[in-house]
Design a protein around this motif. Sequence first.
Motif, PDB file in Angstrom:
ATOM      1  N   UNK A  86       2.768  -6.500  -3.562  1.00 49.66           N
ATOM      2  CA  UNK A  86       1.437  -6.275  -2.997  1.00 49.66           C
ATOM      3  C   UNK A  86       1.103  -4.793  -2.973  1.00 49.66           C
ATOM      4  N   UNK A  87       2.031  -3.975  -2.500  1.00 53.11           N
ATOM      5  CA  UNK A  87       1.781  -2.536  -2.434  1.00 53.11           C
ATOM      6  C   UNK A  87       1.574  -1.946  -3.825  1.00 53.11           C
ATOM      7  N   UNK A  88       2.330  -2.423  -4.799  1.00 55.21           N
ATOM      8  CA  UNK A  88       2.152  -1.938  -6.171  1.00 55.21           C
ATOM      9  C   UNK A  88       0.780  -2.331  -6.723  1.00 55.21           C
ATOM     10  N   UNK A  89       0.337  -3.538  -6.413  1.00 55.57           N
ATOM     11  CA  UNK A  89      -1.009  -3.965  -6.821  1.00 55.57           C
ATOM     12  C   UNK A  89      -2.074  -3.113  -6.136  1.00 55.57           C
ATOM     13  N   UNK A  90      -1.857  -2.841  -4.855  1.00 54.77           N
ATOM     14  CA  UNK A  90      -2.802  -2.001  -4.124  1.00 54.77           C
ATOM     15  C   UNK A  90      -2.855  -0.600  -4.744  1.00 54.77           C
ATOM     16  N   UNK A  91      -1.701  -0.098  -5.152  1.00 48.54           N
ATOM     17  CA  UNK A  91      -1.636   1.239  -5.755  1.00 48.54           C
ATOM     18  C   UNK A  91      -2.414   1.288  -7.073  1.00 48.54           C
ATOM     19  N   UNK A  92      -2.314   0.221  -7.848  1.00 44.61           N
ATOM     20  CA  UNK A  92      -3.028   0.168  -9.131  1.00 44.61           C
ATOM     21  C   UNK A  92      -4.535   0.286  -8.956  1.00 44.61           C
ATOM     22  N   UNK A  93      -5.051  -0.214  -7.847  1.00 39.73           N
ATOM     23  CA  UNK A  93      -6.496  -0.239  -7.610  1.00 39.73           C
ATOM     24  C   UNK A  93      -6.934   0.702  -6.488  1.00 39.73           C
ATOM     25  N   UNK A  94      -6.045   1.606  -6.102  1.00 43.75           N
ATOM     26  CA  UNK A  94      -6.297   2.431  -4.920  1.00 43.75           C
ATOM     27  C   UNK A  94      -7.293   3.551  -5.183  1.00 43.75           C
ATOM     28  N   UNK A  95      -7.986   3.880  -4.120  1.00 44.43           N
ATOM     29  CA  UNK A  95      -8.794   5.098  -4.133  1.00 44.43           C
ATOM     30  C   UNK A  95      -7.822   6.268  -4.152  1.00 44.43           C
ATOM     31  N   UNK A  96      -8.266   7.374  -4.699  1.00 40.76           N
ATOM     32  CA  UNK A  96      -7.385   8.534  -4.833  1.00 40.76           C
ATOM     33  C   UNK A  96      -6.799   8.979  -3.491  1.00 40.76           C
ATOM     34  N   UNK A  97      -7.587   8.863  -2.431  1.00 42.42           N
ATOM     35  CA  UNK A  97      -7.100   9.314  -1.119  1.00 42.42           C
ATOM     36  C   UNK A  97      -6.059   8.379  -0.501  1.00 42.42           C
ATOM     37  N   UNK A 136      -1.307   8.912  -1.863  1.00 45.68           N
ATOM     38  CA  UNK A 136      -0.171   9.524  -1.169  1.00 45.68           C
ATOM     39  C   UNK A 136       0.491   8.513  -0.235  1.00 45.68           C
ATOM     40  N   UNK A 137      -0.306   7.849   0.568  1.00 51.80           N
ATOM     41  CA  UNK A 137       0.237   6.908   1.546  1.00 51.80           C
ATOM     42  C   UNK A 137       0.984   5.762   0.853  1.00 51.80           C
ATOM     43  N   UNK A 138       0.394   5.216  -0.181  1.00 49.12           N
ATOM     44  CA  UNK A 138       1.050   4.121  -0.900  1.00 49.12           C
ATOM     45  C   UNK A 138       2.313   4.614  -1.590  1.00 49.12           C
ATOM     46  N   UNK A 139       2.250   5.809  -2.147  1.00 49.78           N
ATOM     47  CA  UNK A 139       3.422   6.396  -2.780  1.00 49.78           C
ATOM     48  C   UNK A 139       4.540   6.683  -1.790  1.00 49.78           C
ATOM     49  N   UNK A 140       4.186   6.899  -0.564  1.00 54.74           N
ATOM     50  CA  UNK A 140       5.166   7.092   0.507  1.00 54.74           C
ATOM     51  C   UNK A 140       5.776   5.747   0.906  1.00 54.74           C
ATOM     52  N   UNK A 141       4.962   4.733   0.990  1.00 53.79           N
ATOM     53  CA  UNK A 141       5.396   3.437   1.498  1.00 53.79           C
ATOM     54  C   UNK A 141       6.282   2.666   0.517  1.00 53.79           C
ATOM     55  N   UNK A 169      -3.418   6.272   8.402  1.00 51.68           N
ATOM     56  CA  UNK A 169      -3.748   5.718   7.088  1.00 51.68           C
ATOM     57  C   UNK A 169      -2.655   4.755   6.621  1.00 51.68           C
ATOM     58  N   UNK A 170      -1.407   5.130   6.810  1.00 49.44           N
ATOM     59  CA  UNK A 170      -0.299   4.254   6.428  1.00 49.44           C
ATOM     60  C   UNK A 170      -0.321   2.973   7.255  1.00 49.44           C
ATOM     61  N   UNK A 171      -0.600   3.082   8.538  1.00 51.18           N
ATOM     62  CA  UNK A 171      -0.673   1.888   9.386  1.00 51.18           C
ATOM     63  C   UNK A 171      -1.764   0.944   8.894  1.00 51.18           C
ATOM     64  N   UNK A 172      -2.913   1.486   8.523  1.00 49.36           N
ATOM     65  CA  UNK A 172      -4.014   0.650   8.028  1.00 49.36           C
ATOM     66  C   UNK A 172      -3.648  -0.002   6.693  1.00 49.36           C
ATOM     67  N   UNK A 173      -3.026   0.754   5.811  1.00 50.82           N
ATOM     68  CA  UNK A 173      -2.619   0.189   4.520  1.00 50.82           C
ATOM     69  C   UNK A 173      -1.518  -0.852   4.706  1.00 50.82           C
ATOM     70  N   UNK A 174      -0.619  -0.608   5.643  1.00 53.87           N
ATOM     71  CA  UNK A 174       0.440  -1.579   5.929  1.00 53.87           C
ATOM     72  C   UNK A 174      -0.164  -2.887   6.427  1.00 53.87           C
ATOM     73  N   UNK A 175      -1.110  -2.787   7.341  1.00 60.98           N
ATOM     74  CA  UNK A 175      -1.749  -3.996   7.845  1.00 60.98           C
ATOM     75  C   UNK A 175      -2.443  -4.745   6.721  1.00 60.98           C
TER      76      UNK A 175
END
Length: 95
Positions: free
Chosen positions: A15-26, A29-34, A81-87
């Motif tokens: 899921x996180x990898x899919x989110x990263x593929x379609x992520x906004x630039x901002x 960082x958070x997805x790359x951290x997670x 931001x990480x908490x929101x992306x995690x949720x």
Amino acid sequence: MSDAFAQRAQAVQRTLLEMEENAAENDLFALGYMIPQIGLVQEMADYDPADVVAEDFDATYWQWLESTFAQDGMSDADRAQIAALWQSAIDRTPQ
């Protein structure tokens, strides 16, 4: 024997990898951290596969992230931001 913890970790990682593929630039960082934290959690987790459920991964992963925030000097904005992306990720990942 099925390992619900490991299966959940893999599903969340997808899921996180899919989110990263379609992520906004901002969000990159958070997805790359997670994403790499998932493997670390799996390495460090001490559990019996017969005694876990999928949600145990979610709780363990979030506890792990909270501990790394302090170690890495993560800002409040990055933490939020990480908490929101995690949720979002756990909401999107099938059980």
